[in-house]
Design a protein around this motif. Structure first.
Motif, mmCIF file in Angstrom:
data_model
loop_
_atom_site.group_PDB
_atom_site.id
_atom_site.type_symbol
_atom_site.label_atom_id
_atom_site.label_comp_id
_atom_site.label_asym_id
_atom_site.label_seq_id
_atom_site.Cartn_x
_atom_site.Cartn_y
_atom_site.Cartn_z
ATOM 1 N N MET A 30 -0.209 6.281 6.105
ATOM 2 C CA MET A 30 0.753 5.173 6.036
ATOM 3 C C MET A 30 1.293 4.777 7.405
ATOM 4 O O MET A 30 1.482 3.599 7.681
ATOM 5 N N GLN A 87 -7.068 6.531 14.829
ATOM 6 C CA GLN A 87 -7.985 5.616 14.185
ATOM 7 C C GLN A 87 -8.396 4.562 15.195
ATOM 8 O O GLN A 87 -7.544 3.978 15.872
ATOM 9 N N TYR A 94 -1.340 2.777 9.170
ATOM 10 C CA TYR A 94 -1.469 1.479 8.496
ATOM 11 C C TYR A 94 -0.308 0.556 8.866
ATOM 12 O O TYR A 94 -0.503 -0.615 9.175
ATOM 13 N N ARG A 95 0.912 1.080 8.840
ATOM 14 C CA ARG A 95 2.080 0.245 9.175
ATOM 15 C C ARG A 95 1.992 -0.295 10.605
ATOM 16 O O ARG A 95 2.328 -1.444 10.876
ATOM 17 N N THR A 136 -6.974 6.224 6.020
ATOM 18 C CA THR A 136 -5.998 6.370 7.100
ATOM 19 C C THR A 136 -4.726 6.978 6.512
ATOM 20 O O THR A 136 -4.737 7.518 5.414
ATOM 21 N N VAL A 196 -7.711 1.459 3.360
ATOM 22 C CA VAL A 196 -7.641 0.040 3.708
ATOM 23 C C VAL A 196 -9.020 -0.550 3.480
ATOM 24 O O VAL A 196 -10.016 -0.024 3.989
ATOM 25 N N TYR A 256 -10.096 0.987 16.400
ATOM 26 C CA TYR A 256 -10.199 -0.412 15.990
ATOM 27 C C TYR A 256 -11.033 -1.157 17.020
ATOM 28 O O TYR A 256 -11.309 -0.630 18.097
ATOM 29 N N PRO A 296 0.824 -1.205 0.000
ATOM 30 C CA PRO A 296 0.000 0.000 0.000
ATOM 31 C C PRO A 296 0.858 1.255 0.000
ATOM 32 O O PRO A 296 1.895 1.316 0.641
ATOM 33 N N TYR A 325 -0.779 -0.750 12.404
ATOM 34 C CA TYR A 325 -1.872 -1.720 12.403
ATOM 35 C C TYR A 325 -1.419 -3.053 11.803
ATOM 36 O O TYR A 325 -1.618 -4.113 12.390
ATOM 37 N N ASP A 326 -0.781 -2.975 10.640
ATOM 38 C CA ASP A 326 -0.329 -4.182 9.953
ATOM 39 C C ASP A 326 0.736 -4.922 10.768
ATOM 40 O O ASP A 326 0.728 -6.146 10.851
#
Length: 186
Positions: free
Chosen positions: A81, A113, A84-85, A79, A70, A115, A29, A87-88
């Protein structure tokens, strides 16, 4: 026009698309190739040797606030980067957040964000950090990022029977089912 002539006409276009797609390499992504480093073109000499190191807690990369979407099932969550990083990277581990419940939200000085199992807070100064459970409730009760503790500076840490999270101006500890807020004095 016969089927055979249509197929003959389409083959060069299909071959060109396949060639372009295979030359891109594996993508992640945000458009960066796997490993997060831009690919150098054939014949070019890199200006410096590239070493692959894990992203630091501060996410000191230039694309940290770049937008990304996402997709989970049919739902899409906007979101950045850095979030996202984080979270991932937490997937499958002790800080796994499960699925997002809302897109990233702008806050004064950064973003957050939510969750299923916690929240990721991100600011350019502190990077992306996970805050969860009773510590998160206490953090929100004390004003969140704009409150007395400021932005989180690390993910929660388990030390013996205690769980704690550090913030710019303090710490929240969960020990023996009791929450304690420790403010740093300057």
């Amino acid at each position: 026009m016969s089927r055979r002539s249509c197929l003959a006409f389409a083959m060069p276009a299909v071959a060109a698309c396949a060639l372009v797609l295979t030359s891109c390499g594996e993508q992640t992504p945000g458009g960066l190739p796997a490993g997060g480093q831009p690919q150098s073109s054939a014949g070019s000499t890199p200006a410096a040797a590239v070493t692959e190191e894990p992203v630091t807690a501060r996410d000191d990369v230039s694309d940290a606030d770049d937008p990304i979407v996402v997709k989970i099932g049919e739902r899409e969550f906007a979101t950045n980067m850095a979030i996202y990083r984080k979270y991932d990277g937490a997937k499958g581990g002790p800080l796994d957040l499960q699925a997002p419940v809302a897109p990233a939200e702008e806050l004064v000085g950064g973003k957050k964000q939510d969750y299923v199992s916690g929240t990721i807070y991100w600011s350019p100064e502190t990077g992306a950090q996970i805050v969860r459970g009773q510590i998160h409730v206490a953090y929100l009760d004390n004003g969140g990022p704009t409150g007395q503790l400021g932005w989180p500076v690390g993910d929660e840490i388990i030390e013996g029977a205690a769980v704690f999270s550090d913030f710019q101006r303090g710490q929240i500890r969960l020990e023996n089912q009791a929450i304690r807020i420790i403010e740093h004095t300057s």
